[in-house]
Design an enzyme around this catalytic site. Sequence first.
Site, short mmCIF file in Angstrom:
data_model
loop_
_atom_site.label_atom_id
_atom_site.label_comp_id
_atom_site.label_asym_id
_atom_site.label_seq_id
_atom_site.Cartn_x
_atom_site.Cartn_y
_atom_site.Cartn_z
CG ASN A 10 -1.74 1.22 1.38
OD1 ASN A 10 -1.83 2.01 0.45
ND2 ASN A 10 -2.35 1.39 2.55
CD1 TRP A 11 4.02 1.20 -2.39
CD2 TRP A 11 3.85 1.88 -4.52
NE1 TRP A 11 4.85 0.41 -3.15
CE2 TRP A 11 4.77 0.81 -4.46
CE3 TRP A 11 3.59 2.47 -5.75
CZ2 TRP A 11 5.43 0.32 -5.58
CZ3 TRP A 11 4.24 1.99 -6.89
CH2 TRP A 11 5.15 0.92 -6.80
CE LYS A 12 -0.32 3.46 4.64
NZ LYS A 12 -0.29 3.63 6.08
CG HIS A 96 -6.10 2.08 4.91
ND1 HIS A 96 -5.69 3.08 5.74
CD2 HIS A 96 -5.09 1.17 4.86
CE1 HIS A 96 -4.46 2.80 6.18
NE2 HIS A 96 -4.07 1.65 5.65
CD GLU A 98 -3.24 5.76 6.39
OE1 GLU A 98 -3.17 5.76 5.16
OE2 GLU A 98 -2.35 5.27 7.13
CD GLU A 168 -3.81 -2.19 7.38
OE1 GLU A 168 -2.66 -2.39 6.99
OE2 GLU A 168 -4.47 -1.19 7.07
N GLY A 174 2.10 2.63 10.75
CA GLY A 174 3.07 3.71 10.58
C GLY A 174 3.75 4.14 11.87
CB SER A 214 4.86 -1.42 12.15
OG SER A 214 4.44 -0.08 12.37
N GLY A 235 2.72 -0.95 4.35
CA GLY A 235 2.83 0.46 3.98
C GLY A 235 4.29 0.87 3.84
N GLY A 236 4.85 1.44 4.90
CA GLY A 236 6.20 2.02 4.87
C GLY A 236 7.25 1.11 4.25
P1 PGA Z 1 2.55 0.55 7.70
O1 PGA Z 1 1.11 0.76 7.00
O2 PGA Z 1 3.10 -0.75 7.18
O3 PGA Z 1 3.37 1.74 7.28
O4 PGA Z 1 2.31 0.49 9.17
C1 PGA Z 1 0.22 -0.31 6.81
C2 PGA Z 1 -1.06 0.18 6.20
O5 PGA Z 1 -1.55 1.26 6.57
O6 PGA Z 1 -1.65 -0.50 5.33
#
Ligand code: PGA
Length: 255
Positions: A10-12, A96, A98, A168, A174, A214, A235-236
């Site tokens: 997930n590159w956001k 998600h 967010e 999640e 994050g 994470s 994500g990250g």
């Molecule tokens: P993260 O994000 O790996 O940076 O914690 C995961 C996500 O929000 O899908």
Amino acid sequence: MERKPFILANWKMNKTVDESVDFVEEFLPMVADEVEVEVALAPSFVSLAAVSRALAGSAVGLAAQNMHWEEGGAFTGEVSPVMLRDAGCRYVILGHSERRQFFGEGDGEVSRKVQAALREGITPVVCVGETLGERDYGKTFDTVGVQIHGGLADVVLESGREIVLAYEPVWAIGTGKTASPEEAQEVQSFARTQLADLFGGEVAGSVRILYGGSVKPENIGALMAMDDIDGALVGGASLEPESFAGIIKSVIGET
Ligand code: PGA
């Protein structure tokens, strides 16, 4: 029930079109023969077409990070399932945290989007998870149960159609703070019982439940060793080809 591991990047809101294509060109040779694991990338909307072309001929799939539930019309700023299908998307991330936190999405919208994705032949990856406050107040199962029942309300899974669930915990996204494998397993096995309530035991046993929050090459192995953790939403650590490929290689070490 055998469930193929699934690792989704997930590159956001990161990477331009050129940066997205550069990633694919570096990444594909690193994972060329990793057929035991399903892998997909979710770039931003504007990069979907270019990433789709760059991925052509590889086993790596394409995913979107959100979509509207209508096929088209007067919805300024939105993207429809028909457009995603046309751009080559096999998956779409829905609900998600967010989206829920910053854009006011609720389970009602998630359910409409899940139904629309399935109609279009796109596999929805439905995200659920509790905040730190909810965990501290012992509300984790309540929250996740309500999100699953609400987000999957009115969803009918015809044969050949699948959904993916992603657990999640919001406090782990994050933050560098991962749920322990046991904490994640506890919620994910509960999530599977909720899927069984909705769709029956056989379907529930076939749904892949990802963990997200994470995830890194160093912790994916212990997470994947758990019975109900079938992959990861990353994500990250998915933003650099080396670390994302490192996660996939660790998963293969575990299977
Ligand atoms: P993260 O994000 O790996 O940076 O914690 C995961 C996500 O929000 O899908």
